[in-house]
Design a protein around this motif. Sequence first.
Motif, PDB file in Angstrom:
ATOM      1  N   UNK A 135       2.075   3.932 -10.759  1.00 37.91           N
ATOM      2  CA  UNK A 135       3.272   4.307 -11.153  1.00 37.91           C
ATOM      3  C   UNK A 135       3.944   3.668 -12.470  1.00 37.91           C
ATOM      4  N   UNK A 136       3.327   3.887 -13.597  1.00 35.21           N
ATOM      5  CA  UNK A 136       3.663   3.201 -14.620  1.00 35.21           C
ATOM      6  C   UNK A 136       3.596   1.578 -14.376  1.00 35.21           C
ATOM      7  N   UNK A 137       4.409   0.905 -14.907  1.00 38.54           N
ATOM      8  CA  UNK A 137       4.367  -0.688 -14.864  1.00 38.54           C
ATOM      9  C   UNK A 137       5.201  -1.063 -13.556  1.00 38.54           C
ATOM     10  N   UNK A 138       5.665  -0.071 -12.689  1.00 37.30           N
ATOM     11  CA  UNK A 138       6.297  -0.680 -11.523  1.00 37.30           C
ATOM     12  C   UNK A 138       5.435  -0.876 -10.444  1.00 37.30           C
ATOM     13  N   UNK A 139       4.307   0.233 -10.019  1.00 38.19           N
ATOM     14  CA  UNK A 139       3.748  -0.058  -8.876  1.00 38.19           C
ATOM     15  C   UNK A 139       2.223   0.274  -8.989  1.00 38.19           C
ATOM     16  N   UNK A 140       1.538  -0.577  -8.348  1.00 34.61           N
ATOM     17  CA  UNK A 140      -0.020  -0.444  -8.263  1.00 34.61           C
ATOM     18  C   UNK A 140      -0.426  -0.472  -6.926  1.00 34.61           C
ATOM     19  N   UNK A 141      -1.416   0.762  -6.704  1.00 33.00           N
ATOM     20  CA  UNK A 141      -1.984   0.816  -5.278  1.00 33.00           C
ATOM     21  C   UNK A 141      -3.435   0.408  -5.473  1.00 33.00           C
ATOM     22  N   UNK A 142      -3.800  -0.302  -4.416  1.00 34.82           N
ATOM     23  CA  UNK A 142      -5.213  -0.847  -4.431  1.00 34.82           C
ATOM     24  C   UNK A 142      -5.635  -0.372  -3.092  1.00 34.82           C
ATOM     25  N   UNK A 143      -7.125  -0.169  -3.249  1.00 31.99           N
ATOM     26  CA  UNK A 143      -7.934  -0.150  -2.017  1.00 31.99           C
ATOM     27  C   UNK A 143      -8.539  -1.345  -1.613  1.00 31.99           C
ATOM     28  N   UNK A 144      -8.472  -1.590  -0.092  1.00 33.37           N
ATOM     29  CA  UNK A 144      -9.234  -2.459   0.452  1.00 33.37           C
ATOM     30  C   UNK A 144      -9.659  -2.061   1.741  1.00 33.37           C
ATOM     31  N   UNK A 145     -10.995  -1.733   1.600  1.00 29.98           N
ATOM     32  CA  UNK A 145     -11.686  -1.163   2.745  1.00 29.98           C
ATOM     33  C   UNK A 145     -11.081   0.618   2.908  1.00 29.98           C
ATOM     34  N   UNK A 146     -10.534   0.903   4.148  1.00 28.10           N
ATOM     35  CA  UNK A 146      -9.932   2.244   4.159  1.00 28.10           C
ATOM     36  C   UNK A 146      -8.404   1.905   4.258  1.00 28.10           C
ATOM     37  N   UNK A 147      -7.941   0.808   3.690  1.00 27.31           N
ATOM     38  CA  UNK A 147      -6.484   0.504   3.723  1.00 27.31           C
ATOM     39  C   UNK A 147      -5.996   0.656   1.882  1.00 27.31           C
ATOM     40  N   UNK A 148      -4.709   1.143   1.797  1.00 18.81           N
ATOM     41  CA  UNK A 148      -4.092   0.926   0.694  1.00 18.81           C
ATOM     42  C   UNK A 148      -3.106  -0.221   0.495  1.00 18.81           C
ATOM     43  N   UNK A 149      -2.919  -0.979  -0.276  1.00 17.25           N
ATOM     44  CA  UNK A 149      -2.086  -1.837  -0.228  1.00 17.25           C
ATOM     45  C   UNK A 149      -1.182  -1.457  -1.683  1.00 17.25           C
ATOM     46  N   UNK A 150       0.213  -1.569  -1.561  1.00 19.29           N
ATOM     47  CA  UNK A 150       0.945  -1.105  -2.602  1.00 19.29           C
ATOM     48  C   UNK A 150       1.655  -2.427  -3.011  1.00 19.29           C
ATOM     49  N   UNK A 151       1.292  -2.729  -4.383  1.00 23.31           N
ATOM     50  CA  UNK A 151       2.037  -3.811  -5.046  1.00 23.31           C
ATOM     51  C   UNK A 151       3.129  -3.297  -6.022  1.00 23.31           C
ATOM     52  N   UNK A 152       4.222  -3.791  -6.144  1.00 26.19           N
ATOM     53  CA  UNK A 152       5.343  -3.273  -6.696  1.00 26.19           C
ATOM     54  C   UNK A 152       6.436  -4.184  -7.273  1.00 26.19           C
ATOM     55  N   UNK A 153       6.888  -3.954  -8.298  1.00 20.81           N
ATOM     56  CA  UNK A 153       7.888  -4.873  -8.847  1.00 20.81           C
ATOM     57  C   UNK A 153       9.344  -5.092  -8.401  1.00 20.81           C
ATOM     58  N   UNK A 154       9.682  -6.045  -8.019  1.00 17.65           N
ATOM     59  CA  UNK A 154      10.971  -6.242  -7.081  1.00 17.65           C
ATOM     60  C   UNK A 154      11.587  -7.513  -7.534  1.00 17.65           C
ATOM     61  N   UNK A 155      12.847  -7.759  -7.550  1.00 16.94           N
ATOM     62  CA  UNK A 155      13.698  -8.646  -7.943  1.00 16.94           C
ATOM     63  C   UNK A 155      13.829  -9.714  -6.336  1.00 16.94           C
ATOM     64  N   UNK A 156      13.115  -9.175  -5.733  1.00 16.99           N
ATOM     65  CA  UNK A 156      13.174  -9.834  -4.316  1.00 16.99           C
ATOM     66  C   UNK A 156      11.887 -10.530  -3.769  1.00 16.99           C
ATOM     67  N   UNK A 157      10.761 -10.643  -4.901  1.00 17.44           N
ATOM     68  CA  UNK A 157       9.579 -11.079  -4.836  1.00 17.44           C
ATOM     69  C   UNK A 157       9.485 -12.600  -4.454  1.00 17.44           C
ATOM     70  N   UNK A 158       8.627 -12.908  -3.635  1.00 13.98           N
ATOM     71  CA  UNK A 158       8.408 -14.405  -3.197  1.00 13.98           C
ATOM     72  C   UNK A 158       9.638 -14.471  -2.019  1.00 13.98           C
ATOM     73  N   UNK A 159      10.263 -13.933  -1.586  1.00 14.88           N
ATOM     74  CA  UNK A 159      11.390 -14.158  -0.478  1.00 14.88           C
ATOM     75  C   UNK A 159      10.712 -14.132   0.998  1.00 14.88           C
ATOM     76  N   UNK A 160       9.573 -13.326   0.964  1.00 16.94           N
ATOM     77  CA  UNK A 160       9.080 -13.291   2.460  1.00 16.94           C
ATOM     78  C   UNK A 160       8.350 -14.541   2.804  1.00 16.94           C
ATOM     79  N   UNK A 161       8.526 -15.331   3.906  1.00 15.24           N
ATOM     80  CA  UNK A 161       8.121 -16.560   4.265  1.00 15.24           C
ATOM     81  C   UNK A 161       7.000 -16.309   5.433  1.00 15.24           C
ATOM     82  N   UNK A 162       6.500 -15.191   5.608  1.00 16.12           N
ATOM     83  CA  UNK A 162       5.582 -14.785   6.582  1.00 16.12           C
ATOM     84  C   UNK A 162       4.318 -14.212   6.091  1.00 16.12           C
ATOM     85  N   UNK A 163       3.327 -13.839   6.810  1.00 16.62           N
ATOM     86  CA  UNK A 163       1.994 -13.428   6.522  1.00 16.62           C
ATOM     87  C   UNK A 163       2.294 -12.041   6.341  1.00 16.62           C
TER      88      UNK A 163
END
Length: 125
Positions: A35-63
């Motif tokens: 979705x434009x420059x904001x979201x990219x969806x990837x396929x990994x096996x049968x799963x989809x992984x959403x990568x999106x722009x956020x000001x909160x990037x890098x704040x998760x300290x868990x897997x």
Amino acid sequence: MLGNIDAAPNLAVKDVAVARRFYEDTLGLSQVDAEGDEVVVYRSGNTRINVYRSEFAGTNQATAVTWQVGEDIERLAAALKAKGVRFEHYDMPDTKLEGDLHVMGGMKVAWFKDPDGNILNLING
């Protein structure tokens, strides 16, 4: 209620272009949607992984994402390291470090981060 419905991990990033290089070139994921420059969806096996722009990037300290890779864990960890991935090394009880793999009995885990600090891992389970 939701047990038969697929779920997808969501990874916040600061710069989608930088994330694209990591997830496509380094990890080898294939883009299936965007979705434009904001979201990219990837396929990994049968799963989809959403990568999106956020000001909160890098704040998760868990897997955030785990790939169950079976007996290929050593080969895949070495291939990622050859592409410049730096593995995390954690001091955990009843765990020994063998190269970049944390070994806990029969379980082997390798943790690494994306450019925004999202924690990802490979597991032999």
